[in-house]
Design a protein around this motif. Structure first.
Motif, short mmCIF file in Angstrom:
data_model
loop_
_atom_site.label_atom_id
_atom_site.label_comp_id
_atom_site.label_asym_id
_atom_site.label_seq_id
_atom_site.Cartn_x
_atom_site.Cartn_y
_atom_site.Cartn_z
N VAL A 1 -3.80 9.82 0.40
CA VAL A 1 -3.76 9.48 -1.02
C VAL A 1 -5.16 9.55 -1.61
O VAL A 1 -6.15 9.59 -0.89
N GLY A 2 -5.23 9.55 -2.94
CA GLY A 2 -6.51 9.59 -3.63
C GLY A 2 -6.33 9.08 -5.05
O GLY A 2 -6.62 7.94 -5.37
N PHE A 3 -5.82 9.96 -5.93
CA PHE A 3 -5.57 9.59 -7.32
C PHE A 3 -4.55 8.45 -7.38
O PHE A 3 -3.49 8.54 -6.79
N MET A 4 -4.90 7.37 -8.09
CA MET A 4 -4.03 6.19 -8.23
C MET A 4 -3.53 5.74 -6.85
O MET A 4 -2.35 5.44 -6.65
N LYS A 5 -4.46 5.65 -5.91
CA LYS A 5 -4.10 5.36 -4.52
C LYS A 5 -3.37 4.03 -4.34
O LYS A 5 -2.51 3.90 -3.45
N ASP A 6 -3.69 3.05 -5.19
CA ASP A 6 -3.05 1.74 -5.05
C ASP A 6 -1.55 1.78 -5.29
O ASP A 6 -0.81 0.93 -4.80
N ALA A 7 -1.10 2.79 -6.06
CA ALA A 7 0.33 2.89 -6.37
C ALA A 7 1.16 3.21 -5.13
O ALA A 7 2.39 3.06 -5.15
N PHE A 8 0.51 3.66 -4.04
CA PHE A 8 1.23 4.03 -2.83
C PHE A 8 1.33 2.88 -1.82
O PHE A 8 1.93 3.04 -0.75
N GLU A 9 0.73 1.74 -2.13
CA GLU A 9 0.66 0.65 -1.17
C GLU A 9 2.03 0.21 -0.69
O GLU A 9 2.21 -0.17 0.48
N TYR A 10 3.03 0.27 -1.55
CA TYR A 10 4.37 -0.19 -1.19
C TYR A 10 4.97 0.57 -0.02
O TYR A 10 5.85 0.07 0.70
N LEU A 11 4.49 1.81 0.22
CA LEU A 11 5.03 2.63 1.29
C LEU A 11 4.76 2.02 2.67
O LEU A 11 5.51 2.25 3.62
N ILE A 12 3.70 1.24 2.77
CA ILE A 12 3.35 0.62 4.05
C ILE A 12 4.46 -0.34 4.49
O ILE A 12 4.94 -0.29 5.63
#
Length: 609
Positions: free
Chosen positions: A130-141
């Motif tokens: 991830v890179g751009f708006m990386k925090d938006a992917f946190e839920y995937l964890i």
């Protein structure tokens, strides 16, 4: 005769591996049925069966042997790497609020669908870069147990830099772009060879086509090839080659803007097989219109920007077509679009712009210059959001700062603006652009983080020392563009003479010494001292030349403005936006032109105290 050399799936040809895979799925009945299920001719099926039997992969009844079953286990997919770091510039205006991977089709996010399809075939070891708006992917964890890797260079480099970060994880691995919607699951529990997925449709932007041997060979630019989907499977054999190339390319800046597929080429072809799919089964979503075509009810289609366009131009959102991202600016994002045959540009402020630009002040500037032919008046401007709609000039080009003819035209346009009188007075607005206040303001946006430059405090102190000389010799304040850089001088090929040039992007414009505009042009063009002196000479040619006091003052502006934009770059860096050489060069202007200014001030008897 037995072909004993074929001991692994990479040495079987594609047809043989396909036949073996189909026999793994369904026991052999007859060659005709096998031909139908595999998609290969009866002749190919017949030859492949003989080879597979001779190599010990099949027994005399065309049943899988222990050797082939062990091979299926050895080369079964073990993990996947999803590349989701990019901004997705072509997705304007969607990419302003959501990364491409999180776009929804049929109420399902793209990346969620890909992960679930991987899970269906037993692949649960998934890495997402991830890179751009990386925090938006946190839920995937928590949702799927994935591991996230952050690519800090996502805005400077292409996706090859993302795969470099995950290179050591490549081994029987799916490489997956995040912007793919697959109707049918493209992944399988077993793979027997490395492949790269392409579409059966011709794509003018493709670099490869499938030949008769099912190889992917390079094609000349714009000649058309098979659409490159981007999904690939790498067995440990080919994966080792890709890892080696990734590590080599990571050391070479020439590959910064390349796609990871560069690692698959061996001279004029890829060293992996082609996997051809129907265009309707796997769709790469690169633009707003592609998403609209795939799912007209997608939540991401509810764009504020498009609603504004439809309201102001009196059309429906479906009338807005041919949406095309323009090159990302340093402050804003803009895109072209067509409504009822007419082309327009919409400007949308970039990251953190609300802290950098006062849009109400920008509105004051447009009111002051309206109808004066310095630029096309905006068709729409919102001082609250910064959204702006203007007509698109077909064939327009920016000033080439290396072309002296362009410089003469641009400096003539700039002088006309500077010398324009309204009711006998220079143009004015109620606000100023204070150079030294701006240095402090951008620094305050760092939120306590120190400068990346070790001698920043000394450089800033030196720039402030130039304030006495500037204060003594500055011109009376008048409306100054502030951002009069080469990219903002637009040449219209359909108009002759001075009126062929427009000076655009007035968001920083304010009351200042007009000669600040000369310094701003020079430092954005990354001019050296000789080039800056030449620019000054061109601007003052109609005055018979530039006196030493004014030249020293412009040197001061180069130094101070260089530090201003260096501080601005440091703020944007904290937001994840990098400007590479531009940032470093601005800081060097702050230091180098302090020296040049003080030397010239000594020469004219105005030593720095």
């Amino acid at each position: 005769m037995k072909n004993i050399k074929k001991t692994n799936p990479e040495q079987l040809n594609k047809q043989e591996a396909d036949i073996l895979y189909n026999l793994y799925l369904e026991p052999f009945i007859n060659q005709r049925i096998l031909s139908e299920t595999s998609g290969h001719s009866l002749g190919v099926v017949n030859r492949s069966l003989k080879t597979l039997m001779n190599c010990g992969y099949l027994d005399e009844h065309a049943q899988l042997t222990l050797k082939s079953r062990e091979m299926f286990k050895k080369y079964a997919p073990t993990n996947a790497i999803i590349l989701a770091a990019g901004v997705g510039m072509r997705m304007v205006p969607i990419n302003l609020t959501v990364p491409k991977a999180l776009m929804e089709v049929n109420r399902e996010r793209l990346i969620d669908r890909l992960i679930l399809q991987l899970h269906e075939v037993g692949v649960t070891d998934i890495t997402v870069v991830v890179g751009f708006m990386k925090d938006a992917f946190e839920y995937l964890i928590d949702e799927y147990g994935v591991e996230l890797i952050v690519n800090e260079d996502y805005n400077l480099k292409n996706n090859i830099s993302s795969l470099v970060l995950a290179a050591d994880r490549i081994s029987n691995t799916y490489i997956v772009p995040c912007d793919i919607w697959c109707d049918r699951n493209p992944f399988r529990r077993h793979e027997l060879y490395s492949w790269y997925m392409v579409s059966d449709l011709v794509d003018e932007n493709s670099d490869v086509r499938v030949n008769r041997k099912m190889e992917l060979v390079k094609v000349p630019a714009s000649s058309g090839g098979n659409g490159m989907i981007g999904i690939a499977y790498l067995t440990m054999d080919k994966g080792a080659l890709v890892k080696k190339k990734l590590k080599e390319f990571a050391k070479d800046t020439a590959y910064d803007d390349k796609f990871w597929e560069e690692t698959l080429y061996d001279d004029d072809r890829m060293f992996v097989q082609a996997r051809v799919v129907h265009a309707a089964d796997v769709v790469e979503i690169n633009t707003y219109e592609q998403l609209r075509e795939l799912d007209s009810d997608s939540n991401q289609l509810n764009s504020d920007a498009l609603k504004v366009i439809s309201e102001k131009l009196g059309c429906t959102t479906n009338d807005i077509v041919d949406i095309e991202a323009l090159k990302k600016g340093m402050t804003n994002r803009s895109f072209l679009f067509t409504v009822k045959g007419n082309r327009y540009i919409m400007r949308i402020p970039g990251e953190g712009t609300d802290q950098l630009i006062n849009r109400e002040q920008e509105a004051e500037v447009y009111a002051a210059i309206r109808g004066l032919s310095f630029c096309d008046d905006p068709l729409y401007f919102d001082p609250n959001t910064g959204y702006k709609i203007t007509k698109y000039i077909e064939g327009v080009r920016c000033c080439d700062p290396k072309n002296e003819d362009d410089l003469y035209f641009c400096m003539k346009k700039l002088r006309r603006f500077h010398n324009y009188l309204h009711n006998g007075k220079p143009l004015e607005v109620p606000h100023t652009f204070d150079l030294f206040e701006r240095i402090d303001f951008y620094e305050s946006l760092w939120n306590g983080y120190p400068s990346i430059y070790r001698d920043y405090r000394k450089t800033k102190e030196n720039c402030r020392k130039l304030g006495r000389f500037i204060g003594k010799y500055h011109e009376p304040y008048q409306l100054t563009h502030i951002d009069a850089v080469p990219d903002n001088f637009l040449f219209d090929p359909k108009v002759k003479g001075e009126l062929s040039i427009q000076l655009t992007d007035w968001e920083y414009a304010a009351m200042q010494d007009k000669h600040v505009d000369i310094a701003m042009f020079a430092i954005y063009a990354l001019y050296n001292k000789e080039q800056i002196d030449r620019l000054i000479d061109i601007y003052f040619e109609e005055d018979g030349g530039c006196d030493k006091i004014t030249r020293a003052k412009i040197y001061c502006y180069v130094s101070v403005c260089g530090l201003i934009w260096s501080n601005w770059c440091e703020y944007k860096r904290n937001l994840g936006v990098e400007f590479g050489e531009y940032s470093l060069r601005q800081y060097r202007y702050g230091k180098d032109f302090f020296q040049y200014a003080t030397e010239l001030m000594e020469e004219i008897g105005e030593p720095l105290i």
